[in-house]
Each structure stands twice: as structure tokens, then as C-alpha cells.
Design a protein around this motif. Structure first.
Motif, PDB file in Angstrom:
ATOM      1  N   ARG A 141     -30.079   6.453  -7.110  1.00  0.00           N
ATOM      2  CA  ARG A 141     -31.534   6.316  -7.004  1.00  0.00           C
ATOM      3  C   ARG A 141     -31.957   6.011  -5.572  1.00  0.00           C
ATOM      4  O   ARG A 141     -33.023   6.444  -5.125  1.00  0.00           O
ATOM      5  CB  ARG A 141     -32.012   5.216  -7.946  1.00  0.00           C
ATOM      6  N   LEU A 142     -31.106   5.289  -4.857  1.00  0.00           N
ATOM      7  CA  LEU A 142     -31.387   5.012  -3.460  1.00  0.00           C
ATOM      8  C   LEU A 142     -31.449   6.312  -2.670  1.00  0.00           C
ATOM      9  O   LEU A 142     -32.363   6.539  -1.869  1.00  0.00           O
ATOM     10  CB  LEU A 142     -30.289   4.111  -2.895  1.00  0.00           C
ATOM     11  N   LEU A 143     -30.515   7.202  -2.924  1.00  0.00           N
ATOM     12  CA  LEU A 143     -30.479   8.474  -2.215  1.00  0.00           C
ATOM     13  C   LEU A 143     -31.620   9.385  -2.646  1.00  0.00           C
ATOM     14  O   LEU A 143     -32.146  10.156  -1.844  1.00  0.00           O
ATOM     15  CB  LEU A 143     -29.128   9.158  -2.440  1.00  0.00           C
ATOM     16  N   ASP A 144     -32.013   9.294  -3.915  1.00  0.00           N
ATOM     17  CA  ASP A 144     -33.162  10.067  -4.378  1.00  0.00           C
ATOM     18  C   ASP A 144     -34.418   9.639  -3.614  1.00  0.00           C
ATOM     19  O   ASP A 144     -35.272  10.467  -3.273  1.00  0.00           O
ATOM     20  CB  ASP A 144     -33.384   9.864  -5.880  1.00  0.00           C
ATOM     21  N   ARG A 145     -34.533   8.340  -3.355  1.00  0.00           N
ATOM     22  CA  ARG A 145     -35.687   7.851  -2.602  1.00  0.00           C
ATOM     23  C   ARG A 145     -35.633   8.365  -1.168  1.00  0.00           C
ATOM     24  O   ARG A 145     -36.649   8.743  -0.586  1.00  0.00           O
ATOM     25  CB  ARG A 145     -35.723   6.320  -2.606  1.00  0.00           C
ATOM     26  N   PHE A 146     -34.432   8.400  -0.581  1.00  0.00           N
ATOM     27  CA  PHE A 146     -34.285   8.911   0.773  1.00  0.00           C
ATOM     28  C   PHE A 146     -34.684  10.385   0.857  1.00  0.00           C
ATOM     29  O   PHE A 146     -35.172  10.850   1.878  1.00  0.00           O
ATOM     30  CB  PHE A 146     -32.829   8.790   1.238  1.00  0.00           C
ATOM     31  N   ALA A 147     -34.453  11.124  -0.226  1.00  0.00           N
ATOM     32  CA  ALA A 147     -34.623  12.581  -0.183  1.00  0.00           C
ATOM     33  C   ALA A 147     -36.013  12.992   0.298  1.00  0.00           C
ATOM     34  O   ALA A 147     -36.173  13.999   0.991  1.00  0.00           O
ATOM     35  CB  ALA A 147     -34.360  13.181  -1.567  1.00  0.00           C
ATOM     36  N   ALA A 148     -37.016  12.210  -0.056  1.00  0.00           N
ATOM     37  CA  ALA A 148     -38.390  12.581   0.299  1.00  0.00           C
ATOM     38  C   ALA A 148     -38.714  12.362   1.770  1.00  0.00           C
ATOM     39  O   ALA A 148     -39.669  12.921   2.292  1.00  0.00           O
ATOM     40  CB  ALA A 148     -39.373  11.775  -0.554  1.00  0.00           C
ATOM     41  N   VAL A 149     -37.908  11.554   2.445  1.00  0.00           N
ATOM     42  CA  VAL A 149     -38.234  11.223   3.840  1.00  0.00           C
ATOM     43  C   VAL A 149     -37.132  11.606   4.818  1.00  0.00           C
ATOM     44  O   VAL A 149     -37.220  11.290   5.999  1.00  0.00           O
ATOM     45  CB  VAL A 149     -38.516   9.703   3.972  1.00  0.00           C
ATOM     46  N   LEU A 150     -36.099  12.295   4.340  1.00  0.00           N
ATOM     47  CA  LEU A 150     -34.999  12.662   5.226  1.00  0.00           C
ATOM     48  C   LEU A 150     -35.432  13.715   6.233  1.00  0.00           C
ATOM     49  O   LEU A 150     -36.281  14.555   5.945  1.00  0.00           O
ATOM     50  CB  LEU A 150     -33.817  13.197   4.407  1.00  0.00           C
ATOM     51  N   PRO A 151     -34.825  13.703   7.414  1.00  0.00           N
ATOM     52  CA  PRO A 151     -35.172  14.688   8.433  1.00  0.00           C
ATOM     53  C   PRO A 151     -34.653  16.069   8.083  1.00  0.00           C
ATOM     54  O   PRO A 151     -33.816  16.233   7.208  1.00  0.00           O
ATOM     55  CB  PRO A 151     -34.468  14.142   9.691  1.00  0.00           C
ATOM     56  N   ASP A 152     -35.162  17.055   8.776  1.00  0.00           N
ATOM     57  CA  ASP A 152     -34.718  18.428   8.587  1.00  0.00           C
ATOM     58  C   ASP A 152     -33.244  18.547   8.967  1.00  0.00           C
ATOM     59  O   ASP A 152     -32.858  18.195  10.079  1.00  0.00           O
ATOM     60  CB  ASP A 152     -35.551  19.330   9.504  1.00  0.00           C
ATOM     61  N   PRO A 153     -32.384  19.021   8.052  1.00  0.00           N
ATOM     62  CA  PRO A 153     -30.958  19.116   8.363  1.00  0.00           C
ATOM     63  C   PRO A 153     -30.666  20.077   9.505  1.00  0.00           C
ATOM     64  O   PRO A 153     -29.584  20.047  10.081  1.00  0.00           O
ATOM     65  CB  PRO A 153     -30.348  19.598   7.038  1.00  0.00           C
ATOM     66  N   GLU A 154     -31.640  20.958   9.828  1.00  0.00           N
ATOM     67  CA  GLU A 154     -31.433  21.889  10.935  1.00  0.00           C
ATOM     68  C   GLU A 154     -31.798  21.270  12.287  1.00  0.00           C
ATOM     69  O   GLU A 154     -31.549  21.861  13.338  1.00  0.00           O
ATOM     70  CB  GLU A 154     -32.291  23.145  10.717  1.00  0.00           C
ATOM     71  N   ALA A 155     -32.392  20.079  12.229  1.00  0.00           N
ATOM     72  CA  ALA A 155     -32.797  19.436  13.474  1.00  0.00           C
ATOM     73  C   ALA A 155     -31.578  18.905  14.220  1.00  0.00           C
ATOM     74  O   ALA A 155     -30.494  18.770  13.666  1.00  0.00           O
ATOM     75  CB  ALA A 155     -33.769  18.287  13.170  1.00  0.00           C
ATOM     76  N   THR A 156     -31.765  18.587  15.493  1.00  0.00           N
ATOM     77  CA  THR A 156     -30.678  18.045  16.297  1.00  0.00           C
ATOM     78  C   THR A 156     -30.267  16.683  15.757  1.00  0.00           C
ATOM     79  O   THR A 156     -31.134  15.818  15.553  1.00  0.00           O
ATOM     80  CB  THR A 156     -31.125  17.891  17.762  1.00  0.00           C
ATOM     81  N   PRO A 157     -28.968  16.454  15.516  1.00  0.00           N
ATOM     82  CA  PRO A 157     -28.520  15.169  14.983  1.00  0.00           C
ATOM     83  C   PRO A 157     -28.856  14.028  15.937  1.00  0.00           C
ATOM     84  O   PRO A 157     -28.951  14.239  17.156  1.00  0.00           O
ATOM     85  CB  PRO A 157     -26.993  15.356  14.874  1.00  0.00           C
ATOM     86  N   PRO A 158     -29.058  12.814  15.426  1.00  0.00           N
ATOM     87  CA  PRO A 158     -29.349  11.680  16.292  1.00  0.00           C
ATOM     88  C   PRO A 158     -28.262  11.524  17.354  1.00  0.00           C
ATOM     89  O   PRO A 158     -27.102  11.846  17.115  1.00  0.00           O
ATOM     90  CB  PRO A 158     -29.337  10.494  15.303  1.00  0.00           C
ATOM     91  N   ARG A 159     -28.650  11.010  18.511  1.00  0.00           N
ATOM     92  CA  ARG A 159     -27.707  10.884  19.622  1.00  0.00           C
ATOM     93  C   ARG A 159     -26.487  10.062  19.231  1.00  0.00           C
ATOM     94  O   ARG A 159     -25.372  10.329  19.693  1.00  0.00           O
ATOM     95  CB  ARG A 159     -28.414  10.245  20.817  1.00  0.00           C
ATOM     96  N   ALA A 160     -26.669   9.036  18.382  1.00  0.00           N
ATOM     97  CA  ALA A 160     -25.549   8.172  18.001  1.00  0.00           C
ATOM     98  C   ALA A 160     -24.405   8.978  17.394  1.00  0.00           C
ATOM     99  O   ALA A 160     -23.233   8.718  17.665  1.00  0.00           O
ATOM    100  CB  ALA A 160     -26.020   7.106  17.020  1.00  0.00           C
ATOM    101  N   LEU A 161     -24.751   9.994  16.590  1.00  0.00           N
ATOM    102  CA  LEU A 161     -23.712  10.781  15.937  1.00  0.00           C
ATOM    103  C   LEU A 161     -22.937  11.633  16.927  1.00  0.00           C
ATOM    104  O   LEU A 161     -21.809  12.050  16.650  1.00  0.00           O
ATOM    105  CB  LEU A 161     -24.331  11.676  14.862  1.00  0.00           C
ATOM    106  N   SER A 162     -23.511  11.890  18.083  1.00  0.00           N
ATOM    107  CA  SER A 162     -22.818  12.705  19.073  1.00  0.00           C
ATOM    108  C   SER A 162     -21.596  12.006  19.636  1.00  0.00           C
ATOM    109  O   SER A 162     -20.731  12.639  20.248  1.00  0.00           O
ATOM    110  CB  SER A 162     -23.780  13.080  20.211  1.00  0.00           C
ATOM    111  N   ALA A 163     -21.508  10.699  19.408  1.00  0.00           N
ATOM    112  CA  ALA A 163     -20.345   9.947  19.895  1.00  0.00           C
ATOM    113  C   ALA A 163     -19.112  10.194  19.024  1.00  0.00           C
ATOM    114  O   ALA A 163     -17.993   9.870  19.420  1.00  0.00           O
ATOM    115  CB  ALA A 163     -20.667   8.449  19.921  1.00  0.00           C
ATOM    116  N   LEU A 164     -19.324  10.767  17.839  1.00  0.00           N
ATOM    117  CA  LEU A 164     -18.226  11.002  16.912  1.00  0.00           C
ATOM    118  C   LEU A 164     -17.509  12.308  17.224  1.00  0.00           C
ATOM    119  O   LEU A 164     -18.128  13.287  17.649  1.00  0.00           O
ATOM    120  CB  LEU A 164     -18.747  11.048  15.471  1.00  0.00           C
TER     121      LEU A 164
END
Length: 228
Positions: A141-164
Motif C-alpha cells: 500500500r505504501l508503494l501504491d501511494r507512491f505510484a501517483a507521485v513518482l517521477p517519470d521513469p524516462e527522466a534523468t535519475p537523481p544525481r545520488a544514484l549516479s554514484a552507484l
């Protein structure tokens, strides 16, 4: 002590709930286990913080809605004080409005109060061992709530993830999908030790406390989407 072997110290637990009857029920369930020891009880967040500072329990079972200080604020206070204490949140609701706040505050897990006794015991042991746990229906249910406000998956990933590295990002995706280290190891054809190392690197690079926060970040960033 037999043959020079000392029995491991029981997991020390602080029960925090404003309803004495519920505390009694939790104490009966947990107290029946030889490796678990309820060392104190608190009826509100202020008392919980004071007892956590003085007793340094291994695990705090923390209610969310309480007088004087709610569970989210109490959790944040305990975490910010860098106490060697892990907080497992309990709520009456499948998805309390404080869930995300509690996880961001540093809670290590989230359970519904009607969780079966054996699952409660298992969750306390899991949290005490250093891992995180969230009741599956709450996570869903937590993820279902996130679904409505999640960013576009085609968008550039947040800079933090680029460290991985690519492999670390792949491991993060699997963690976000709820797989255990053993399951990730099988999926990626690597050893479980290698997975543990990658998970540790992910948490360190992203400044996360545990797997639960990793799951939240993965969904908030759009790296993984519900149903994907």
C-alpha cells in the motif's frame, strides 16, 4: 555455562504504546521466547525517549499515535541521538499517514498491530540482527501511494544514484522488489557474500540507514515502479 560456551544475551526490548492492554499482550508474546527480554514499557514518546537513553534496549517496539510525543518524533529523537537502538514501528492501520515519516525518521521496520504472534517475534529478531522488515501488505500500500507521485521513469535519475556502479544499481532494484540477499544472489548468479557487499556499498554511497530506506528511495526516484 557448559564446556566454556556462554549462551547469547537475550534481545532487550522496550515496549511503547499508550494502551496498557496492548503492552500486556505484546509482553506475553515476546516474554514467552527464551531469547527475548522485555526490559521496560512506556506509555508515550517522551517516556520512550527517556527509557531508550537510560536502558539502551536493542529494539524499541514503538506505537505511532500517542500523547505528548508521537512515535515518529520519538523515533527521530532516538536516531538523531545516535543511540545503539533500533526502532520497529507498530500501527493499528495498514497504512498510517505517518508511515513514510517514520521510515524517514530512521525506523528500521513497520508492522501492523494485528500481525500474527510468530511474525512479531520473527520481526524483532530480524531487526535486532541488523536487518529491516516491513509487513508485506503495508509495503504494497505504501508503494501504491507512491505510484501517483513518482517521477517519470524516462527522466534523468537523481544525481545520488549516479554514484552507484551498474551492478550496485541492479542490486538496489532487486532490494526494492523485496528480494532477500539469497534470492538476489540466485537471480544475479553471484554469491550471497557478494550481494551483502553490494548492499553495504549502496547504503553507504546513498547515505541510507537500512534496506527499508533503500526501498523508499528506489521508488521515489523512479528507479523502480509499482507493478514493474
Amino acid at each position: 555455562m557448559t564446556g566454556g560456551v556462554t549462551a547469547p544475551r537475550p534481545v532487550r526490548i522496550l515496549l511503547v504504546d499508550d494502551q496498557p492492554l496492548l503492552r500486556t499482550g505484546f509482553r506475553m508474546v515476546l516474554g514467552a521466547e527464551a531469547d527475548l527480554d522485555v526490559v521496560a514499557e512506556a506509555g508515550d514518546g517522551v517516556e520512550a525517549v527517556d527509557l531508550a537513553r537510560r536502558l539502551l534496549p536493542d529494539v524499541v517496539l514503538m506505537d505511532v499515535r500517542m500523547p505528548r510525543m508521537d512515535g515518529v518524533t520519538a523515533t527521530r529523537t532516538i536516531v538523531d541521538a545516535r543511540l545503539p537502538v533500533r526502532v520497529l514501528i507498530l500501527t493499528t492501520f495498514d497504512l498510517d499517514e505517518y508511515v513514510v515519516g517514520a521510515l524517514r525518521a530512521g525506523a528500521t521496520g513497520f508492522l501492523a498491530k494485528d500481525v500474527p504472534a510468530e511474525d512479531l517475534v520473527a520481526a524483532v529478531r530480524t531487526v535486532a540482527a541488523g536487518d529491516a522488515v516491513v509487513t508485506p501488505r503495508i509495503l504494497r500500500r505504501l508503494l501504491d501511494r507512491f505510484a501517483a507521485v513518482l517521477p517519470d521513469p524516462e527522466a534523468t535519475p537523481p544525481r545520488a544514484l549516479s554514484a552507484l556502479t551498474d551492478r550496485e544499481r541492479e542490486v538496489l532494484v532487486q532490494v526494492a522488489r523485496g528480494l532477500s540477499n539469497a534470492e538476489i544472489a540466485r537471480a544475479l548468479s553471484v554469491s550471497e557474500t557478494t550481494v551483502k557487499t553490494h548492499v553495504g556499498h549502496v547504503l553507504t554511497k546513498l547515505g541510507l540507514r537500512d534496506r527499508v530506506q533503500a526501498v523508499v528511495l528506489a521508488y521515489e526516484s523512479g528507479l523502480v515502479r509499482p507493478g514493474a
